[in-house]
Scaffold this motif. Structure first.
Motif, PDB file in Angstrom:
ATOM      1  N   TYR A 249      16.427 -37.209  -9.050  1.00 15.02           N
ATOM      2  CA  TYR A 249      16.826 -36.007  -9.778  1.00 15.02           C
ATOM      3  C   TYR A 249      15.601 -35.232 -10.254  1.00 15.02           C
ATOM      4  O   TYR A 249      14.564 -35.811 -10.595  1.00 15.02           O
ATOM      5  CB  TYR A 249      17.693 -36.360 -10.990  1.00 15.02           C
ATOM      6  N   ILE A 250      15.737 -33.924 -10.331  1.00 18.41           N
ATOM      7  CA  ILE A 250      14.618 -33.058 -10.688  1.00 18.41           C
ATOM      8  C   ILE A 250      15.029 -32.120 -11.818  1.00 18.41           C
ATOM      9  O   ILE A 250      16.063 -31.453 -11.742  1.00 18.41           O
ATOM     10  CB  ILE A 250      14.155 -32.235  -9.464  1.00 18.41           C
ATOM     11  N   ASP A 251      14.213 -32.082 -12.892  1.00 18.93           N
ATOM     12  CA  ASP A 251      14.333 -31.084 -13.960  1.00 18.93           C
ATOM     13  C   ASP A 251      15.707 -31.069 -14.627  1.00 18.93           C
ATOM     14  O   ASP A 251      16.333 -30.017 -14.760  1.00 18.93           O
ATOM     15  CB  ASP A 251      14.015 -29.683 -13.414  1.00 18.93           C
ATOM     16  N   LEU A 252      16.173 -32.223 -15.067  1.00 16.05           N
ATOM     17  CA  LEU A 252      17.476 -32.292 -15.727  1.00 16.05           C
ATOM     18  C   LEU A 252      17.367 -32.667 -17.204  1.00 16.05           C
ATOM     19  O   LEU A 252      18.362 -33.017 -17.829  1.00 16.05           O
ATOM     20  CB  LEU A 252      18.382 -33.306 -15.003  1.00 16.05           C
ATOM     21  N   ASN A 253      16.189 -32.568 -17.777  1.00 17.38           N
ATOM     22  CA  ASN A 253      15.996 -33.011 -19.157  1.00 17.38           C
ATOM     23  C   ASN A 253      16.844 -32.218 -20.143  1.00 17.38           C
ATOM     24  O   ASN A 253      17.539 -32.792 -20.988  1.00 17.38           O
ATOM     25  CB  ASN A 253      14.523 -32.929 -19.528  1.00 17.38           C
ATOM     26  N   MET A 254      16.814 -30.899 -20.062  1.00 19.11           N
ATOM     27  CA  MET A 254      17.592 -30.091 -21.007  1.00 19.11           C
ATOM     28  C   MET A 254      19.088 -30.311 -20.811  1.00 19.11           C
ATOM     29  O   MET A 254      19.847 -30.431 -21.776  1.00 19.11           O
ATOM     30  CB  MET A 254      17.255 -28.608 -20.841  1.00 19.11           C
ATOM     31  N   GLN A 255      19.518 -30.394 -19.553  1.00 19.09           N
ATOM     32  CA  GLN A 255      20.933 -30.621 -19.297  1.00 19.09           C
ATOM     33  C   GLN A 255      21.392 -31.959 -19.864  1.00 19.09           C
ATOM     34  O   GLN A 255      22.529 -32.111 -20.306  1.00 19.09           O
ATOM     35  CB  GLN A 255      21.208 -30.557 -17.795  1.00 19.09           C
ATOM     36  N   SER A 256      20.507 -32.948 -19.868  1.00 22.31           N
ATOM     37  CA  SER A 256      20.877 -34.287 -20.329  1.00 22.31           C
ATOM     38  C   SER A 256      21.194 -34.338 -21.819  1.00 22.31           C
ATOM     39  O   SER A 256      21.851 -35.274 -22.275  1.00 22.31           O
ATOM     40  CB  SER A 256      19.757 -35.285 -20.011  1.00 22.31           C
ATOM     41  N   VAL A 257      20.738 -33.345 -22.583  1.00 24.14           N
ATOM     42  CA  VAL A 257      20.997 -33.344 -24.027  1.00 24.14           C
ATOM     43  C   VAL A 257      21.995 -32.272 -24.426  1.00 24.14           C
ATOM     44  O   VAL A 257      22.209 -32.045 -25.621  1.00 24.14           O
ATOM     45  CB  VAL A 257      19.683 -33.155 -24.824  1.00 24.14           C
ATOM     46  N   SER A 258      22.622 -31.629 -23.451  1.00 26.11           N
ATOM     47  CA  SER A 258      23.505 -30.506 -23.764  1.00 26.11           C
ATOM     48  C   SER A 258      24.977 -30.865 -23.671  1.00 26.11           C
ATOM     49  O   SER A 258      25.837 -29.993 -23.747  1.00 26.11           O
ATOM     50  CB  SER A 258      23.216 -29.326 -22.827  1.00 26.11           C
TER      51      SER A 258
ATOM     52  N   PHE B 290      22.242 -45.399 -19.563  1.00 21.40           N
ATOM     53  CA  PHE B 290      22.806 -46.536 -18.828  1.00 21.40           C
ATOM     54  C   PHE B 290      21.655 -47.346 -18.246  1.00 21.40           C
ATOM     55  O   PHE B 290      20.813 -46.810 -17.529  1.00 21.40           O
ATOM     56  CB  PHE B 290      23.726 -46.014 -17.715  1.00 21.40           C
ATOM     57  N   GLN B 291      21.607 -48.633 -18.574  1.00 22.26           N
ATOM     58  CA  GLN B 291      20.513 -49.493 -18.125  1.00 22.26           C
ATOM     59  C   GLN B 291      20.890 -50.395 -16.959  1.00 22.26           C
ATOM     60  O   GLN B 291      20.080 -51.199 -16.510  1.00 22.26           O
ATOM     61  CB  GLN B 291      20.013 -50.367 -19.287  1.00 22.26           C
ATOM     62  N   GLY B 292      22.132 -50.303 -16.487  1.00 21.89           N
ATOM     63  CA  GLY B 292      22.532 -51.100 -15.341  1.00 21.89           C
ATOM     64  C   GLY B 292      22.382 -52.583 -15.591  1.00 21.89           C
ATOM     65  O   GLY B 292      22.778 -53.113 -16.637  1.00 21.89           O
ATOM     66  N   ALA B 293      21.788 -53.284 -14.622  1.00 16.04           N
ATOM     67  CA  ALA B 293      21.624 -54.736 -14.717  1.00 16.04           C
ATOM     68  C   ALA B 293      20.777 -55.144 -15.912  1.00 16.04           C
ATOM     69  O   ALA B 293      20.862 -56.284 -16.378  1.00 16.04           O
ATOM     70  CB  ALA B 293      20.984 -55.266 -13.435  1.00 16.04           C
TER      71      ALA B 293
ATOM     72  N   CYS C  43      22.656 -37.290 -15.713  1.00 15.65           N
ATOM     73  CA  CYS C  43      21.345 -36.648 -15.584  1.00 15.65           C
ATOM     74  C   CYS C  43      20.184 -37.631 -15.599  1.00 15.65           C
ATOM     75  O   CYS C  43      19.032 -37.236 -15.410  1.00 15.65           O
ATOM     76  CB  CYS C  43      21.155 -35.622 -16.698  1.00 15.65           C
ATOM     77  N   SER C  44      20.441 -38.892 -15.857  1.00 11.89           N
ATOM     78  CA  SER C  44      19.373 -39.890 -15.811  1.00 11.89           C
ATOM     79  C   SER C  44      19.280 -40.436 -14.395  1.00 11.89           C
ATOM     80  O   SER C  44      20.181 -40.251 -13.585  1.00 11.89           O
ATOM     81  CB  SER C  44      19.639 -41.019 -16.805  1.00 11.89           C
ATOM     82  N   ASP C  45      18.185 -41.106 -14.091  1.00 12.41           N
ATOM     83  CA  ASP C  45      17.959 -41.558 -12.711  1.00 12.41           C
ATOM     84  C   ASP C  45      17.677 -43.056 -12.718  1.00 12.41           C
ATOM     85  O   ASP C  45      16.614 -43.511 -12.290  1.00 12.41           O
ATOM     86  CB  ASP C  45      16.787 -40.789 -12.107  1.00 12.41           C
TER      87      ASP C  45
ATOM     88  N   PRO D 195      30.487 -38.420 -10.782  1.00 15.62           N
ATOM     89  CA  PRO D 195      30.331 -37.961  -9.401  1.00 15.62           C
ATOM     90  C   PRO D 195      30.532 -39.104  -8.409  1.00 15.62           C
ATOM     91  O   PRO D 195      30.365 -40.281  -8.738  1.00 15.62           O
ATOM     92  CB  PRO D 195      28.877 -37.456  -9.357  1.00 15.62           C
ATOM     93  N   ILE D 196      30.843 -38.740  -7.170  1.00 15.62           N
ATOM     94  CA  ILE D 196      30.976 -39.732  -6.101  1.00 15.62           C
ATOM     95  C   ILE D 196      29.612 -39.801  -5.405  1.00 15.62           C
ATOM     96  O   ILE D 196      29.455 -39.409  -4.246  1.00 15.62           O
ATOM     97  CB  ILE D 196      32.104 -39.351  -5.127  1.00 15.62           C
TER      98      ILE D 196
END
Length: 352
Positions: A182-191, A111-114, A200-202, A263-264
């Motif tokens: 966010y910290i250390d979410l790389n593997m989760q982002s592809v699962s 997601f790139q937002g604006a 999982c992106s910031d 998430p909220i």
């Protein structure tokens, strides 16, 4: 400041420091949207003085975000006592073209937002109001169709957002509370699916990494990063049923338009600021933001133990929230939205 989701708290959480008349004061900077009003409602519900809202560029451009802020305040007549200051349109260095170049070299953001190059194509889910907000090359775009809460009649405060925040910080800031990081979410982002990759992106830091680094290494007495914990609070059936049970203009909007799969985020940061009891676990670390544009992790945060932190730059020790009481946070949102405060309540807090 140009990046998203931070709160300037003018009384330290869990400490005895308070402001005149014992009132906690706060400035809230955010990419406000149709359903992004819980943070200031929660602060008001708990007797905080919301000095003002500031808009920024993240999910969409700062102008559109600020208009959402005005529109949601109008739902409860709060525009009469809480100003909205328009923030900067552009990050310090980043642009849509630079982000496109970075993605070509290092991989696309979910997601790139604006900075999404196709205007109004930023949808993640069909009923996501964010998808109706403008994106592209023009920060002055306004899309009225995105204002599911109604288009505002109120106008921005005369002082721009950056100067307003600088003035308030110089007066008496005690804490900076940030949703992202966010910290250390790389593997989760592809699962998982696209939604999990987005969660999982910031993007809030990646839109303007340089500004994020400046803020997170500044001399605030306390800095709190909600980080990964912001990804743990989702709507559920009980939450939605409570909203339906007592419909107000705010709970009605949440019940209709809050995306159940996401998430909220912002409300978690507000809850952490307002109520220390929602924090189950946290840890103190030294934190840095990667501002090397020729890096795969440009805009990501890194944390260090004291013995291993970089010595060639001055980093701040920050509190990273690792676990929150999900039900407590949900209940705070419900209570603030189903029984919202108004300007008479604000006047009482301010001693008027």
């Amino acid at each position: 400041m140009h990046w998203s989701h931070f709160i300037l708290a003018f009384a330290s959480l869990g400490a005895s420091a308070t402001i005149k008349n014992g009132t906690h004061k706060v400035v809230m900077d955010n990419d406000w949207g149709t359903v992004e009003f819980a943070p200031y409602l929660m602060a008001l519900k708990n007797g905080w003085d919301v000095l003002g809202l500031v808009s920024n560029t993240a999910n969409t451009w700062s102008l559109q975000c600020g208009l959402h802020g005005l529109a949601t305040l109008e739902l409860g007549g709060l525009h009469r006592c809480i100003p909205v200051h328009k923030g900067a349109d552009w990050p310090l260095l980043n642009t849509p073209q630079l982000l496109n170049n970075w993605e070509a070299a290092y991989g696309k953001l979910p997601f790139q937002g604006a900075f999404k190059t196709e205007v109004n194509s930023g949808k993640i889910i069909d009923n996501d109001p964010v998808g109706k907000d403008p994106s592209g090359e023009n920060p002055l775009q306004i899309n009225r169709e995105a204002f599911l809460e109604g288009y505002p009649n109120a106008t921005f405060a005369s002082e721009d957002g950056a100067m307003f925040m600088i003035d308030q910080v110089r007066k008496n800031a005690k804490e900076l509370v940030v949703m992202g990081g966010y910290i250390d979410l790389n593997m989760q982002s592809v699962s998982g699916n696209h939604i999990l990759s987005d969660i999982c992106s910031d993007v809030n830091l990646k839109i303007d990494p340089e500004a994020a680094k400046i803020a997170l290494t500044a001399d605030f007495p306390q800095i709190t990063i909600v980080g990964n914990a912001a990804n743990t609070v989702f709507p559920d059936k009980t939450f939605n049923d409570k909203l339906k049970a007592t419909l107000t203009p705010y709970s009605n909007i949440l019940e209709k338009y809050l995306v159940q799969e996401l998430p909220i985020w912002d409300a978690v940061a507000a809850a952490v600021m307002i109520n220390p009891a929602v924090v189950i676990n946290s840890t103190d670390v030294y934190l840095d933001v990667n501002v090397a544009r020729n890096s795969q992790t440009y805009g990501n945060v890194y944390v260090f133990k004291e013995d291993y932190r970089p010595t060639a730059q001055k980093l701040q020790k920050v509190r990273v929230i690792t676990h929150v009481d999900v039900e407590n946070v949900r209940d705070m949102i419900v209570q603030a939205s189903t029984n919202p405060k108004d300007c008479d309540d604000v006047a009482k807090v301010r001693g008027g």
